[in-house]
Design a protein around this motif. Sequence first.
Motif, PDB file in Angstrom:
ATOM      1  N   GLU A  64       0.784  -1.234   0.000  1.00 44.01           N
ATOM      2  CA  GLU A  64       0.000   0.000   0.000  1.00 44.01           C
ATOM      3  C   GLU A  64       0.826   1.300   0.000  1.00 44.01           C
ATOM      4  O   GLU A  64       0.575   2.182  -0.823  1.00 44.01           O
ATOM      5  CB  GLU A  64      -0.984  -0.023   1.187  1.00 44.01           C
ATOM      6  N   PRO A  65       1.821   1.471   0.883  1.00 46.08           N
ATOM      7  CA  PRO A  65       2.542   2.756   0.888  1.00 46.08           C
ATOM      8  C   PRO A  65       3.227   3.041  -0.446  1.00 46.08           C
ATOM      9  O   PRO A  65       3.230   4.180  -0.920  1.00 46.08           O
ATOM     10  CB  PRO A  65       3.597   2.570   1.994  1.00 46.08           C
ATOM     11  N   GLU A  66       3.779   1.989  -1.046  1.00 48.13           N
ATOM     12  CA  GLU A  66       4.469   2.159  -2.316  1.00 48.13           C
ATOM     13  C   GLU A  66       3.474   2.473  -3.434  1.00 48.13           C
ATOM     14  O   GLU A  66       3.692   3.326  -4.281  1.00 48.13           O
ATOM     15  CB  GLU A  66       5.255   0.878  -2.640  1.00 48.13           C
ATOM     16  N   ARG A  67       2.354   1.763  -3.411  1.00 49.24           N
ATOM     17  CA  ARG A  67       1.319   1.958  -4.423  1.00 49.24           C
ATOM     18  C   ARG A  67       0.808   3.394  -4.388  1.00 49.24           C
ATOM     19  O   ARG A  67       0.608   4.027  -5.417  1.00 49.24           O
ATOM     20  CB  ARG A  67       0.177   0.984  -4.131  1.00 49.24           C
ATOM     21  N   GLU A  68       0.643   3.928  -3.185  1.00 50.07           N
ATOM     22  CA  GLU A  68       0.137   5.294  -3.029  1.00 50.07           C
ATOM     23  C   GLU A  68       1.048   6.319  -3.700  1.00 50.07           C
ATOM     24  O   GLU A  68       0.579   7.303  -4.250  1.00 50.07           O
ATOM     25  CB  GLU A  68      -0.010   5.637  -1.538  1.00 50.07           C
ATOM     26  N   ILE A  69       2.345   6.083  -3.625  1.00 50.50           N
ATOM     27  CA  ILE A  69       3.304   6.993  -4.252  1.00 50.50           C
ATOM     28  C   ILE A  69       3.039   7.085  -5.749  1.00 50.50           C
ATOM     29  O   ILE A  69       3.013   8.168  -6.327  1.00 50.50           O
ATOM     30  CB  ILE A  69       4.745   6.510  -3.996  1.00 50.50           C
ATOM     31  N   TYR A  70       2.797   5.933  -6.357  1.00 48.34           N
ATOM     32  CA  TYR A  70       2.598   5.913  -7.814  1.00 48.34           C
ATOM     33  C   TYR A  70       1.226   6.424  -8.213  1.00 48.34           C
ATOM     34  O   TYR A  70       1.051   6.983  -9.290  1.00 48.34           O
ATOM     35  CB  TYR A  70       2.822   4.502  -8.352  1.00 48.34           C
ATOM     36  N   ARG A  71       0.240   6.231  -7.351  1.00 49.18           N
ATOM     37  CA  ARG A  71      -1.105   6.693  -7.656  1.00 49.18           C
ATOM     38  C   ARG A  71      -1.198   8.217  -7.614  1.00 49.18           C
ATOM     39  O   ARG A  71      -2.134   8.807  -8.124  1.00 49.18           O
ATOM     40  CB  ARG A  71      -2.108   6.118  -6.645  1.00 49.18           C
ATOM     41  N   ARG A  72      -0.247   8.848  -6.952  1.00 48.66           N
ATOM     42  CA  ARG A  72      -0.348  10.271  -6.679  1.00 48.66           C
ATOM     43  C   ARG A  72      -0.035  11.159  -7.883  1.00 48.66           C
ATOM     44  O   ARG A  72      -0.508  12.273  -7.965  1.00 48.66           O
ATOM     45  CB  ARG A  72       0.573  10.634  -5.511  1.00 48.66           C
ATOM     46  N   GLY A  73       0.794  10.670  -8.803  1.00 53.19           N
ATOM     47  CA  GLY A  73       1.112  11.536  -9.939  1.00 53.19           C
ATOM     48  C   GLY A  73       2.058  10.894 -10.935  1.00 53.19           C
ATOM     49  O   GLY A  73       2.734   9.916 -10.624  1.00 53.19           O
ATOM     50  N   VAL A  74       2.105  11.472 -12.116  1.00 51.46           N
ATOM     51  CA  VAL A  74       2.857  10.868 -13.210  1.00 51.46           C
ATOM     52  C   VAL A  74       4.378  10.965 -13.037  1.00 51.46           C
ATOM     53  O   VAL A  74       5.110  10.166 -13.607  1.00 51.46           O
ATOM     54  CB  VAL A  74       2.483  11.489 -14.575  1.00 51.46           C
ATOM     55  N   ALA A  75       4.848  11.934 -12.258  1.00 54.22           N
ATOM     56  CA  ALA A  75       6.301  12.106 -12.120  1.00 54.22           C
ATOM     57  C   ALA A  75       6.956  10.840 -11.571  1.00 54.22           C
ATOM     58  O   ALA A  75       8.043  10.458 -11.992  1.00 54.22           O
ATOM     59  CB  ALA A  75       6.605  13.297 -11.215  1.00 54.22           C
ATOM     60  N   LYS A  76       6.285  10.193 -10.633  1.00 52.19           N
ATOM     61  CA  LYS A  76       6.801   8.938 -10.073  1.00 52.19           C
ATOM     62  C   LYS A  76       6.263   7.724 -10.833  1.00 52.19           C
ATOM     63  O   LYS A  76       6.934   6.707 -10.971  1.00 52.19           O
ATOM     64  CB  LYS A  76       6.390   8.828  -8.589  1.00 52.19           C
ATOM     65  N   LEU A  77       5.021   7.858 -11.291  1.00 48.11           N
ATOM     66  CA  LEU A  77       4.358   6.714 -11.912  1.00 48.11           C
ATOM     67  C   LEU A  77       5.003   6.293 -13.236  1.00 48.11           C
ATOM     68  O   LEU A  77       5.298   5.108 -13.437  1.00 48.11           O
ATOM     69  CB  LEU A  77       2.877   7.038 -12.163  1.00 48.11           C
ATOM     70  N   LEU A  78       5.229   7.237 -14.124  1.00 49.96           N
ATOM     71  CA  LEU A  78       5.675   6.857 -15.468  1.00 49.96           C
ATOM     72  C   LEU A  78       7.058   6.191 -15.495  1.00 49.96           C
ATOM     73  O   LEU A  78       7.232   5.190 -16.192  1.00 49.96           O
ATOM     74  CB  LEU A  78       5.592   8.046 -16.430  1.00 49.96           C
ATOM     75  N   PRO A  79       8.033   6.682 -14.735  1.00 50.61           N
ATOM     76  CA  PRO A  79       9.312   5.946 -14.696  1.00 50.61           C
ATOM     77  C   PRO A  79       9.146   4.522 -14.173  1.00 50.61           C
ATOM     78  O   PRO A  79       9.802   3.594 -14.659  1.00 50.61           O
ATOM     79  CB  PRO A  79      10.182   6.790 -13.746  1.00 50.61           C
ATOM     80  N   LYS A  80       8.265   4.347 -13.199  1.00 47.89           N
ATOM     81  CA  LYS A  80       8.002   3.004 -12.670  1.00 47.89           C
ATOM     82  C   LYS A  80       7.375   2.121 -13.748  1.00 47.89           C
ATOM     83  O   LYS A  80       7.738   0.945 -13.905  1.00 47.89           O
ATOM     84  CB  LYS A  80       7.063   3.115 -11.456  1.00 47.89           C
ATOM     85  N   LEU A  81       6.439   2.687 -14.508  1.00 50.12           N
ATOM     86  CA  LEU A  81       5.786   1.918 -15.568  1.00 50.12           C
ATOM     87  C   LEU A  81       6.788   1.523 -16.654  1.00 50.12           C
ATOM     88  O   LEU A  81       6.731   0.413 -17.188  1.00 50.12           O
ATOM     89  CB  LEU A  81       4.631   2.720 -16.179  1.00 50.12           C
ATOM     90  N   ASP A  82       7.707   2.420 -16.970  1.00 48.41           N
ATOM     91  CA  ASP A  82       8.737   2.076 -17.958  1.00 48.41           C
ATOM     92  C   ASP A  82       9.582   0.905 -17.467  1.00 48.41           C
ATOM     93  O   ASP A  82       9.943   0.013 -18.229  1.00 48.41           O
ATOM     94  CB  ASP A  82       9.644   3.287 -18.238  1.00 48.41           C
ATOM     95  N   LYS A  83       9.896   0.919 -16.179  1.00 42.03           N
ATOM     96  CA  LYS A  83      10.686  -0.165 -15.604  1.00 42.03           C
ATOM     97  C   LYS A  83       9.915  -1.484 -15.707  1.00 42.03           C
ATOM     98  O   LYS A  83      10.457  -2.506 -16.121  1.00 42.03           O
ATOM     99  CB  LYS A  83      11.008   0.167 -14.144  1.00 42.03           C
ATOM    100  N   LEU A  84       8.644  -1.445 -15.342  1.00 46.72           N
ATOM    101  CA  LEU A  84       7.811  -2.653 -15.421  1.00 46.72           C
ATOM    102  C   LEU A  84       7.676  -3.139 -16.864  1.00 46.72           C
ATOM    103  O   LEU A  84       7.648  -4.342 -17.129  1.00 46.72           O
ATOM    104  CB  LEU A  84       6.416  -2.370 -14.837  1.00 46.72           C
ATOM    105  N   TRP A  85       7.605  -2.186 -17.779  1.00 43.72           N
ATOM    106  CA  TRP A  85       7.490  -2.541 -19.197  1.00 43.72           C
ATOM    107  C   TRP A  85       8.760  -3.256 -19.646  1.00 43.72           C
ATOM    108  O   TRP A  85       8.712  -4.305 -20.295  1.00 43.72           O
ATOM    109  CB  TRP A  85       7.252  -1.281 -20.037  1.00 43.72           C
ATOM    110  N   ASP A  86       9.896  -2.683 -19.270  1.00 42.35           N
ATOM    111  CA  ASP A  86      11.178  -3.264 -19.690  1.00 42.35           C
ATOM    112  C   ASP A  86      11.419  -4.625 -19.028  1.00 42.35           C
ATOM    113  O   ASP A  86      12.149  -5.463 -19.551  1.00 42.35           O
ATOM    114  CB  ASP A  86      12.329  -2.295 -19.377  1.00 42.35           C
TER     115      ASP A  86
END
Length: 126
Positions: A84-106
């Motif tokens: 949950e705490p980690e998920r909340e960070i990504y749910r909050r905005g694209v600045a943190k979310l998009l780099p994480k998504l790129d990592k998951l994609w790769d």
Amino acid sequence: MMEYDSDQVAKLYFETSFLDDQSERECPACKSIAVRAYIWRHDGGSRTVLFSYAWCKHCRRFKGWTTADTGEFTFSDPIESLPEPEREIYRRGVAKLLPKLDKLWDEGELPQTFVRARSPKKRLGK
Ligand SMILES: [Zn+2]
């Protein structure tokens, strides 16, 4: 990070819905085949909504949408399984979310897998 303008968004989503084709597509701004997309479902109690994002890995332009969830698709979500705490960070905005998504994609966790849960009332996107 810059948002796509409305002409660029129209080019991104006019041809094929991301629900039907999850491959990377051409960026209307920089022309790289590097546009990725991600959707998450938010249960707001009385109303469930989908947050959708499209972004270019190359030039970092992006666009986010919020739509009502019709329940037409079920899909995998690697962010949902994070603590949950980690998920909340990504749910909050694209600045943190998009780099994480790129990592998951790769890493092969994305793109998501969509399963049509029931017949649509009308076709989405085409
Ligand atoms: Zn681009």
